[in-house]
Every structure is written in structure tokens, then in C-alpha cells.
Scaffold this motif. Structure first.
Motif, PDB file in Angstrom:
ATOM      1  N   SER A 169      35.911  48.637  44.822  1.00 49.24           N
ATOM      2  CA  SER A 169      34.792  48.058  44.090  1.00 49.24           C
ATOM      3  C   SER A 169      34.439  46.702  44.677  1.00 49.24           C
ATOM      4  N   TYR A 222      31.548  43.201  44.265  1.00 49.45           N
ATOM      5  CA  TYR A 222      30.598  42.496  43.414  1.00 49.45           C
ATOM      6  C   TYR A 222      29.885  41.468  44.273  1.00 49.45           C
ATOM      7  N   SER A 272      30.632  45.117  38.604  1.00 53.00           N
ATOM      8  CA  SER A 272      31.404  45.912  39.552  1.00 53.00           C
ATOM      9  C   SER A 272      30.556  47.033  40.147  1.00 53.00           C
ATOM     10  N   SER A 286      31.204  50.270  42.267  1.00 54.80           N
ATOM     11  CA  SER A 286      32.302  51.144  42.678  1.00 54.80           C
ATOM     12  C   SER A 286      31.885  52.100  43.787  1.00 54.80           C
TER      13      SER A 286
END
Length: 167
Positions: free
Chosen positions: A98, A100, A133, A135
Motif C-alpha cells: 500500500s 499513500y 491508503s 492498495s
């Protein structure tokens, strides 16, 4: 109005203190910390292909993120990236990964690449400074960050393959 000598000295001292205080504050506002722009370092070249073709739909210069620090920092604290530049994250393991956009100042398309070097999933137009997040949705070993809009512009899709070489 009549001031005693003692009162006059206190008044002058107060005026001088306030003058120095505000002058010091004014000057301190001009002191800004100048951070040096992080520049792209070409460490390899990467191509993306449609299935069954030998002609790449996209060629990129890549910077590699291989260490823990490079992986954690990625493209943070940069203001832009040239159209033909990208960052390739190389992981030791095949796993769900993941990402960000914390401290990333420009939008990105994020391509999640499986161990067999094919695109497993992607996140288009990830927004700057977003800490949500993003993924991989499938186990991957590589992640490629490119400028936002590249996936749509080049018609990239799941199953397209990549090849890269380190310099």
C-alpha cells in the motif's frame, strides 16, 4: 506633563526595548529555511508493452527505490517530475503493498506490478498530500509511480508487461 528623571529613563528603556523587539521580529520573518529541491537521478530505463508486441507503448527513465529509506520517502518533497521520468520501487518480497501521497506534491498514477513483470492493478490520479491508503489489490513485487494521466494517455491496462534495466 512633567516626568521625573527616573520615569523618563523607564520610558526611554521601554521604547528602546519595543523598538528592538519589533525590529528583531520583523527581521526574523525574513529568515526562511531554504530547502534544496530533490532532483531526479536516472538509475535505469523501463519500457511498457502491450501483450504480444515487441514495440513499447512507453519508455521511461527511472529512479530506483530499493532501500527502506528510499521506499518510505519515494517522491515526497518533490514539486514535479518530467514526463519521461518515473520511480520504480523494488521489493524483496511478493506481497500486498500500500502507498499513500503524504508529502507528495503532485498527482501520480501508481502501477502495481506482479512478480512476472505484468501490471496487476493501478491507481490513477492519486492526489497530492492525500494520506489515504492505496492498495495493490493483488500481491506485487514492484510499484511504478508516473505522472498522473499516463495510464489513460497510453491506454495502459492490467496484463501489460514491463521490462527494465539498471544502469
Amino acid at each position: 506633563m512633567c516626568l521625573s528623571f527616573h520615569s523618563f529613563r523607564k520610558l526611554i528603556a521601554s521604547v528602546l526595548f519595543l523598538t528592538f523587539f519589533f525590529t528583531g521580529c520583523k527581521n526574523s520573518e525574513k529568515r526562511t529555511v531554504k530547502t534544496e529541491e530533490i532532483t531526479f537521478i536516472k538509475e535505469g530505463e523501463l519500457s511498457i508493452y502491450k501483450p504480444g508486441t515487441d514495440v513499447p507503448v512507453l519508455n521511461l527513465n527511472i529512479e530506483l527505490a530499493e532501500t527502506d529509506y528510499e521506499t518510505q520517502t519515494g517522491l515526497m518533497y518533490r514539486t514535479s517530475m518530467k514526463e519521461n521520468e518515473a520511480m520504480l520501487f523494488i521489493f524483496d518480497d511478493v506481497a500486498m503493498h500500500s502507498f499513500y501521497m503524504k508529502n507528495t506534491e503532485f498527482p501520480l498514477d501508481i502501477l502495481f506490478i506482479k512478480e512476472d513483470m505484468t501490471i496487476g492493478s493501478f491507481q490513477e490520479n492519486a492526489q497530492p498530500l492525500d494520506e489515504g491508503s492505496l492498495s495493490s489489490k493483488v500481491p506485487v513485487q514492484y510499484v511504478l509511480e508516473v505522472n498522473a494521466g499516463i495510464v489513460a494517455e497510453k491506454g495502459l491496462s492490467i496484463g501489460d508487461s514491463i521490462s527494465f534495466q539498471k544502469l
